[in-house]
Design a protein around this motif. Sequence first.
Motif, PDB file in Angstrom:
ATOM      1  N   ALA A 111       0.826  -1.207   0.000  1.00  0.00           N
ATOM      2  CA  ALA A 111       0.000   0.000   0.000  1.00  0.00           C
ATOM      3  C   ALA A 111       0.863   1.261   0.000  1.00  0.00           C
ATOM      4  N   ILE A 112       1.965   1.255   0.734  1.00  0.00           N
ATOM      5  CA  ILE A 112       2.848   2.433   0.767  1.00  0.00           C
ATOM      6  C   ILE A 112       3.489   2.656  -0.599  1.00  0.00           C
ATOM      7  N   VAL A 113       3.960   1.566  -1.219  1.00  0.00           N
ATOM      8  CA  VAL A 113       4.582   1.702  -2.541  1.00  0.00           C
ATOM      9  C   VAL A 113       3.574   2.225  -3.556  1.00  0.00           C
ATOM     10  N   VAL A 114       2.361   1.697  -3.536  1.00  0.00           N
ATOM     11  CA  VAL A 114       1.332   2.158  -4.473  1.00  0.00           C
ATOM     12  C   VAL A 114       0.974   3.611  -4.207  1.00  0.00           C
ATOM     13  N   GLY A 115       0.922   3.989  -2.917  1.00  0.00           N
ATOM     14  CA  GLY A 115       0.588   5.374  -2.586  1.00  0.00           C
ATOM     15  C   GLY A 115       1.626   6.363  -3.085  1.00  0.00           C
ATOM     16  N   VAL A 116       2.895   5.983  -3.052  1.00  0.00           N
ATOM     17  CA  VAL A 116       3.938   6.884  -3.548  1.00  0.00           C
ATOM     18  C   VAL A 116       3.965   6.905  -5.073  1.00  0.00           C
ATOM     19  N   VAL A 117       3.811   5.754  -5.696  1.00  0.00           N
ATOM     20  CA  VAL A 117       3.858   5.693  -7.160  1.00  0.00           C
ATOM     21  C   VAL A 117       2.708   6.484  -7.782  1.00  0.00           C
ATOM     22  N   THR A 136      16.399  -7.338  -0.461  1.00  0.00           N
ATOM     23  CA  THR A 136      15.042  -6.800  -0.620  1.00  0.00           C
ATOM     24  C   THR A 136      15.023  -5.271  -0.655  1.00  0.00           C
ATOM     25  N   VAL A 137      15.684  -4.639   0.301  1.00  0.00           N
ATOM     26  CA  VAL A 137      15.688  -3.177   0.353  1.00  0.00           C
ATOM     27  C   VAL A 137      16.491  -2.598  -0.815  1.00  0.00           C
ATOM     28  N   GLY A 138      17.629  -3.209  -1.120  1.00  0.00           N
ATOM     29  CA  GLY A 138      18.434  -2.696  -2.222  1.00  0.00           C
ATOM     30  C   GLY A 138      17.722  -2.772  -3.558  1.00  0.00           C
ATOM     31  N   ALA A 139      16.983  -3.855  -3.792  1.00  0.00           N
ATOM     32  CA  ALA A 139      16.265  -3.987  -5.063  1.00  0.00           C
ATOM     33  C   ALA A 139      15.214  -2.901  -5.231  1.00  0.00           C
ATOM     34  N   VAL A 140      14.472  -2.597  -4.165  1.00  0.00           N
ATOM     35  CA  VAL A 140      13.438  -1.554  -4.257  1.00  0.00           C
ATOM     36  C   VAL A 140      14.074  -0.171  -4.355  1.00  0.00           C
ATOM     37  N   LYS A 141      15.138   0.059  -3.623  1.00  0.00           N
ATOM     38  CA  LYS A 141      15.827   1.361  -3.661  1.00  0.00           C
ATOM     39  C   LYS A 141      16.231   1.731  -5.083  1.00  0.00           C
ATOM     40  N   TYR A 142      16.974   0.829  -5.710  1.00  0.00           N
ATOM     41  CA  TYR A 142      17.508   1.148  -7.035  1.00  0.00           C
ATOM     42  C   TYR A 142      16.469   0.940  -8.135  1.00  0.00           C
ATOM     43  N   GLY A 145      14.343   4.346  -7.592  1.00  0.00           N
ATOM     44  CA  GLY A 145      15.230   5.485  -7.834  1.00  0.00           C
ATOM     45  C   GLY A 145      14.691   6.816  -7.330  1.00  0.00           C
ATOM     46  N   ARG A 146      14.184   6.855  -6.140  1.00  0.00           N
ATOM     47  CA  ARG A 146      13.597   8.093  -5.606  1.00  0.00           C
ATOM     48  C   ARG A 146      14.674   9.013  -5.031  1.00  0.00           C
ATOM     49  N   LEU A 147      14.504  10.304  -5.244  1.00  0.00           N
ATOM     50  CA  LEU A 147      15.411  11.307  -4.691  1.00  0.00           C
ATOM     51  C   LEU A 147      14.984  11.696  -3.289  1.00  0.00           C
ATOM     52  N   PHE A 203      12.163   7.364 -10.042  1.00  0.00           N
ATOM     53  CA  PHE A 203      12.906   7.044 -11.260  1.00  0.00           C
ATOM     54  C   PHE A 203      13.804   8.209 -11.691  1.00  0.00           C
ATOM     55  N   ALA A 204      14.465   8.791 -10.692  1.00  0.00           N
ATOM     56  CA  ALA A 204      15.349   9.928 -10.948  1.00  0.00           C
ATOM     57  C   ALA A 204      16.799   9.612 -10.570  1.00  0.00           C
ATOM     58  N   GLY A 205      17.110   8.343 -10.358  1.00  0.00           N
ATOM     59  CA  GLY A 205      18.479   7.960 -10.038  1.00  0.00           C
ATOM     60  C   GLY A 205      18.816   8.011  -8.565  1.00  0.00           C
ATOM     61  N   GLY A 206      17.828   8.162  -7.688  1.00  0.00           N
ATOM     62  CA  GLY A 206      18.089   8.188  -6.252  1.00  0.00           C
ATOM     63  C   GLY A 206      18.089   6.795  -5.637  1.00  0.00           C
ATOM     64  N   ASP A 207      18.338   6.734  -4.338  1.00  0.00           N
ATOM     65  CA  ASP A 207      18.348   5.448  -3.618  1.00  0.00           C
ATOM     66  C   ASP A 207      17.862   5.655  -2.182  1.00  0.00           C
ATOM     67  N   ILE A 208      16.740   6.345  -2.030  1.00  0.00           N
ATOM     68  CA  ILE A 208      16.301   6.776  -0.710  1.00  0.00           C
ATOM     69  C   ILE A 208      15.048   6.053  -0.216  1.00  0.00           C
ATOM     70  N   PHE A 209      14.371   5.322  -1.086  1.00  0.00           N
ATOM     71  CA  PHE A 209      13.065   4.735  -0.768  1.00  0.00           C
ATOM     72  C   PHE A 209      13.136   3.221  -0.953  1.00  0.00           C
ATOM     73  N   PRO A 210      13.018   2.435   0.153  1.00  0.00           N
ATOM     74  CA  PRO A 210      12.730   2.796   1.540  1.00  0.00           C
ATOM     75  C   PRO A 210      13.982   3.228   2.299  1.00  0.00           C
TER      76      PRO A 210
END
Length: 336
Positions: free
Chosen positions: A39-45, A119-125, A128-130, A144-151
């Motif tokens: 739900a959190i991932v869908v809410g951010v996307v 798990t966390v690394g796969a979602v982070k990259y 790609g959230r700033l 999808f901006a090249g970041g690695d902050i989420f989660p």
Amino acid sequence: MRTDEKLHRPAEYPTTRDLPRMSRTRLWLFGSTLAVYVAIVVGVVTSSKLVTLDWQVMLWRPYKQWPQIHAALDYFVVLGQRGPTAVMVAAWLGWRAWRQRSLHPMLALGASLLLLNITVGAVKYGLGRLGPHYATAVGSPELFAGGDIFPSGHTANAVVTWGVLAYLATTPRVRRWASVIAALLALGVGMTTIYLGTHWVSDVLLGWAAGLLVLLALPWFEPAMAWAEDFLVAAWHRLRHGSGLAPAPARTLGQRPGLVTQRASKGGGQPALEPVGAATGGHAAAMPHAPGRPPAARHERTPVTPTGSRRPPAERPVRPIPLAHQQVRGRGAAGS
């Protein structure tokens, strides 16, 4: 044989593992946490109201509201950093593993950190959230901006690293207290990252869910950890006792190699080799002497003294009798 028996566990330590199992309650918690995660991932996307909350907190800038605690929280947030926390927890669990003569504490920590990184690394990259300090458009999810902050890696790591101590607790009372302390640490680390402006609110929420999923899934990996422990213990015993070398062939009294002596051949050529005791078969074949060195009887052995052997050489040269002695002997014989 159990692993703790192979490692000679002391008698004062329990020989059974009192660890959480994948019960119905645990399965229900895992499913509920997974639903919150999705739900959190869908809410951010989808740029829902959760993204609006992210921007409102970011523009409020908590670190400017309470600047007096900024320095202290800069040190406190280290409790969620992967390197320092992993070293501290590994030192404690390593001491426990040595005391309990079991590799399970270290294997549980390694398995949890491996699951966390995957798990966390796969979602982070993948997303790609700033972060808030690098945001470009107000109200945008910055995906999808090249970041690695989420989660939030700090938050998820705090949940897993300190939560594994509660997972490995040996009594229900210690497990409850360790769970409360781990939850408070994870909560404090997550809120500190929001205060410092290094993470969005949704980053921290997803970090809590990601870390909790790893802890709840650990019982599924217990068989793999048990197999790894047995494999490492067996490898250590082979290395320590040298059982990996080829074993020496077993010998019996009837299979001892005969001793070799030399005897002259009938043709006058090279001396032939003859095994001692091969034909007699009795006591001579059973005497364990070194190869190529025939045993000597006790009466044939040369006594050895500090000054050397007292026995004359076998081939002593014969000295000629002087002429005067021969004449004396001749006269004595004539007179007799």
